[in-house]
Design an enzyme around this catalytic site. Structure first.
Site: not given
Length: 210
Positions: A17, A53, A57, A162, A174
């Protein structure tokens, strides 16, 4: 029994990312250089490659990845294809005809083709869940949503999907590679590293078919 490894390999130079740490993997001891054993040092972000996650997060004061329920991450799962979708909206999910009671849903999109061809550059046009898609998942009682790029949320709005999913107790997996996975029923096993108090963790994920 056939096992499908749907995890991404972790190596220096892999896609991460934007603004996340790059992967560093180096040998600190090496038998070929006369050391007693070969030992390596690994440095990476907790959202590298195939990962999960935690509530923390995106939700201040939320629990860490070590509090995730492993029984939720292991069990019957469905893989559905959305190869022509530009985003995983409520309408796209509805068109999948996901069986009632599905708790673990993995979605293969065109993203997986990037992993199959060895892409090395981050793509901001990846396919992911929109806010209304996230609300659809909550309403259907899904407990795990697996996606084949580095975020469950669309690039233009990383927060809202999210927030909706995590507050509802839905665990995002993910960075899956579903390029070789046919649609259908499987058993999912996805185990994150037990990083105490962390907002996420890399994981090894497999699908088993009888």
């Amino acid at each position: 029994m056939k096992i499908h490894d749907i995890s991404l390999p972790i190596f220096p130079g892999m896609i991460v990312w934007p603004d996340d740490p790059n992967v560093s993997l180096r040998r600190t001891l090496d038998q070929s250089k006369g050391d007693l054993a070969t030992v390596s040092e690994l440095a990476l972000g907790v959202h590298t490659g195939t990962h999960l996650d935690a509530l923390l997060h995106f939700v201040p004061g939320g629990t860490g990845v070590d509090a995730l329920a492993l029984d939720v991450l292991c069990g019957p799962a469905r893989v559905h294809h959305a190869l022509d979708a530009d985003a995983l909206t409520a309408e796209v999910f509805e068109q999948m005809n996901v069986p009632s009671g599905t708790e673990r849903l993995l979605v293969r999109t065109r993203n997986s083709e990037e992993w199959a061809r060895g892409a090395r550059a981050f793509n901001t046009q990846y396919v992911a869940v929109t806010p209304d898609g996230a609300r659809w998942l909550v309403a259907r009682g899904v407990k795990v949503i697996g996606v084949d790029y580095l975020s469950v949320a669309i690039y233009s709005d990383p927060f809202t999907p999210h927030d909706i999913l995590l507050r509802a107790g839905i665990i995002p997996i993910e960075g899956l590679n579903l390029s070789a996975i046919a649609a259908g029923a499987y058993t999912l096993y996805c185990l994150p590293l037990k990083l105490v108090g962390a907002d996420g963790a890399p994981a090894r994920a497999i699908l088993v078919e009888a």
